[in-house]
Scaffold this motif. Structure first.
Motif, PDB file in Angstrom:
ATOM      1  N   LYS A 165      18.129 -36.928  -7.663  1.00 16.47           N
ATOM      2  CA  LYS A 165      17.891 -37.617  -8.947  1.00 16.47           C
ATOM      3  C   LYS A 165      19.063 -38.546  -9.293  1.00 16.47           C
ATOM      4  O   LYS A 165      19.457 -38.685 -10.434  1.00 16.47           O
ATOM      5  CB  LYS A 165      17.622 -36.618 -10.076  1.00 16.47           C
ATOM      6  CG  LYS A 165      16.348 -35.804  -9.848  1.00 16.47           C
ATOM      7  CD  LYS A 165      15.963 -35.014 -11.067  1.00 16.47           C
ATOM      8  CE  LYS A 165      14.711 -34.179 -10.788  1.00 16.47           C
ATOM      9  NZ  LYS A 165      13.548 -35.010 -10.425  1.00 16.47           N
ATOM     10  N   PRO A 224      17.780 -40.548  -4.417  1.00 12.56           N
ATOM     11  CA  PRO A 224      16.604 -40.018  -5.110  1.00 12.56           C
ATOM     12  C   PRO A 224      16.394 -38.533  -4.893  1.00 12.56           C
ATOM     13  O   PRO A 224      15.844 -37.843  -5.775  1.00 12.56           O
ATOM     14  CB  PRO A 224      15.446 -40.847  -4.525  1.00 12.56           C
ATOM     15  CG  PRO A 224      15.952 -41.359  -3.218  1.00 12.56           C
ATOM     16  CD  PRO A 224      17.424 -41.586  -3.423  1.00 12.56           C
ATOM     17  N   ALA A 268      11.443 -47.173 -19.660  1.00 18.08           N
ATOM     18  CA  ALA A 268      10.054 -46.762 -19.560  1.00 18.08           C
ATOM     19  C   ALA A 268       9.715 -45.867 -20.750  1.00 18.08           C
ATOM     20  O   ALA A 268      10.566 -45.121 -21.245  1.00 18.08           O
ATOM     21  CB  ALA A 268       9.820 -46.013 -18.254  1.00 18.08           C
ATOM     22  N   THR A 303      19.546 -50.016 -11.750  1.00 10.81           N
ATOM     23  CA  THR A 303      18.402 -49.115 -11.795  1.00 10.81           C
ATOM     24  C   THR A 303      18.645 -47.952 -10.848  1.00 10.81           C
ATOM     25  O   THR A 303      19.699 -47.857 -10.215  1.00 10.81           O
ATOM     26  CB  THR A 303      17.108 -49.874 -11.453  1.00 10.81           C
ATOM     27  OG1 THR A 303      15.979 -49.056 -11.756  1.00 10.81           O
ATOM     28  CG2 THR A 303      17.081 -50.294  -9.987  1.00 10.81           C
ATOM     29  N   GLY A 315      12.330 -43.144  -9.217  1.00 12.52           N
ATOM     30  CA  GLY A 315      11.791 -42.849 -10.540  1.00 12.52           C
ATOM     31  C   GLY A 315      12.743 -42.190 -11.498  1.00 12.52           C
ATOM     32  O   GLY A 315      12.331 -41.701 -12.562  1.00 12.52           O
ATOM     33  N   THR A 316      14.032 -42.148 -11.172  1.00 13.33           N
ATOM     34  CA  THR A 316      15.055 -41.610 -12.074  1.00 13.33           C
ATOM     35  C   THR A 316      16.226 -42.578 -12.115  1.00 13.33           C
ATOM     36  O   THR A 316      16.638 -43.091 -11.074  1.00 13.33           O
ATOM     37  CB  THR A 316      15.556 -40.227 -11.611  1.00 13.33           C
ATOM     38  OG1 THR A 316      14.503 -39.275 -11.732  1.00 13.33           O
ATOM     39  CG2 THR A 316      16.736 -39.756 -12.449  1.00 13.33           C
ATOM     40  N   ALA A 354       5.440 -46.887 -18.218  1.00 15.65           N
ATOM     41  CA  ALA A 354       6.087 -46.177 -17.112  1.00 15.65           C
ATOM     42  C   ALA A 354       5.864 -46.929 -15.805  1.00 15.65           C
ATOM     43  O   ALA A 354       4.771 -47.422 -15.523  1.00 15.65           O
ATOM     44  CB  ALA A 354       5.538 -44.765 -17.004  1.00 15.65           C
ATOM     45  N   GLY A 355       6.932 -47.043 -15.019  1.00 17.95           N
ATOM     46  CA  GLY A 355       6.857 -47.719 -13.735  1.00 17.95           C
ATOM     47  C   GLY A 355       7.159 -49.197 -13.771  1.00 17.95           C
ATOM     48  O   GLY A 355       7.230 -49.831 -12.723  1.00 17.95           O
ATOM     49  N   ALA A 377      10.698 -42.243 -20.423  1.00 17.20           N
ATOM     50  CA  ALA A 377      12.077 -41.925 -20.044  1.00 17.20           C
ATOM     51  C   ALA A 377      12.677 -40.909 -21.016  1.00 17.20           C
ATOM     52  O   ALA A 377      12.276 -40.812 -22.177  1.00 17.20           O
ATOM     53  CB  ALA A 377      12.929 -43.189 -20.015  1.00 17.20           C
ATOM     54  N   GLU A 386      14.024 -45.600 -15.697  1.00 17.46           N
ATOM     55  CA  GLU A 386      12.842 -44.762 -15.505  1.00 17.46           C
ATOM     56  C   GLU A 386      13.324 -43.307 -15.437  1.00 17.46           C
ATOM     57  O   GLU A 386      14.449 -43.034 -15.030  1.00 17.46           O
ATOM     58  CB  GLU A 386      12.126 -45.107 -14.196  1.00 17.46           C
ATOM     59  CG  GLU A 386      11.595 -46.513 -14.099  1.00 17.46           C
ATOM     60  CD  GLU A 386      10.227 -46.706 -14.748  1.00 17.46           C
ATOM     61  OE1 GLU A 386       9.634 -45.705 -15.220  1.00 17.46           O
ATOM     62  OE2 GLU A 386       9.768 -47.863 -14.776  1.00 17.46           O
ATOM     63  N   GLY A 387      12.483 -42.382 -15.827  1.00 19.72           N
ATOM     64  CA  GLY A 387      12.836 -40.980 -15.694  1.00 19.72           C
ATOM     65  C   GLY A 387      13.987 -40.589 -16.592  1.00 19.72           C
ATOM     66  O   GLY A 387      13.985 -40.886 -17.788  1.00 19.72           O
TER      67      GLY A 387
END
Length: 267
Positions: free
Chosen positions: A37, A34, A132, A67, A71-72, A192-193, A135, A112-113
């Motif tokens: 990213k 993370p 999301a 995944t 968040g990315t 989102a999320g 995204a 996501e992201g």
């Protein structure tokens, strides 16, 4: 005799760059850098190769969800690794060991992201996509003097209209979830999320089905693109014929008649 156990991981040791977790017939694979990213490295590609091999061999696993942490989904190739001469790919298997050789079982991308560059191409190598609503997607390679050679120029034109593929690959611009869904590249857009949660719900629906039927269904859909039209049904029959003679097929019909959930054996 006490059962052997694995010593706890040293809390000072960095966690693996790719994580794998089994959840009732579903394998959750998490790209785990993370702080970068989830930019893909050679190490991540090798870890993915091992994880995907285990996924293919484990009869208890029906479907995987891919995944990203933090968040990315994936921001593409780690350029620091690239300038050192390392590539986030495995020979014959492609970027993150996935883009050139499809897994025998379904894989769902939970985005996501950002899913950009090799991250977008990795998403294209998955069978289903949950994204999301905020995204972002793109193939920015041309902006860096590179080309989208992990599927952007080969897989994308087979998944989306030519004009869409051309615009994404030639401009290098970012596109939102609504755009890629309209292009047929995303199955579901969710708040989102919640992409992972929604992908797990989708995966559970697949995992509840006959495992032989699921694997063979994916195989036919993947392979039929290269079949001559006048041979398509004959080739399909060679693959699906054994499924109709399987114990699972008999169990599915019996369970339906008895109004109960089937008990699959994978045989």
């Amino acid at each position: 005799m006490t059962a052997p156990h694995t010593p706890p991981r040293d809390p000072h040791e960095a966690p693996p760059a790719v994580l794998a977790e089994k959840r009732e017939g579903i394998l959750v694979i998490t790209l785990n850098r993370p702080e970068a990213k989830n930019a893909a490295t050679e190490e991540m590609a090798l870890l993915m190769a091992d994880i995907l091999d285990d996924f293919a061999a484990d009869d208890a696993l029906a479907v995987a969800v891919l995944t990203g942490a933090g968040g990315t989904f994936c921001s593409g190739m780690d350029l620091k690794d690239f300038v050192k001469g390392r590539r986030p790919a495995v020979e014959g298997r492609g970027f993150l060991a996935l883009t050139e050789r499809p897994a025998p079982k379904p894989i769902i991308a939970a985005v996501e992201g950002y899913a950009v560059a090799g991250g977008f191409e990795t998403m294209l190598a998955c069978d289903l996509v949950v994204a999301a609503e905020n995204a972002k997607f793109g193939l920015p390679e041309v902006k860096r003097g590179l080309v989208a050679a992990a599927g952007g120029l080969v897989a994308l034109p087979n998944r989306a209209p030519r004009a869409i593929a051309m615009e994404m690959a030639l401009t290098g611009d970012m596109f939102d979830a609504q755009y890629v869904r309209a292009a047929g590249l995303v199955n579901r857009v969710v708040p989102a999320g919640s992409a992972l949660e929604a992908a797990l719900e989708l995966a559970a629906g697949i995992a509840a089905n006959g495992p032989l039927a699921v694997r063979v269904t994916k195989r036919v859909i993947v392979e039929q693109a290269g079949w001559p039209a006048d041979e398509a049904y004959a080739r399909q029959q060679e693959i699906v014929g054994p499924v109709f003679e399987s114990a699972d097929a008999k169990e599915g019909a019996t369970a339906f008649a008895e109004k109960r959930a089937p008990r699959w054996t994978g045989r």
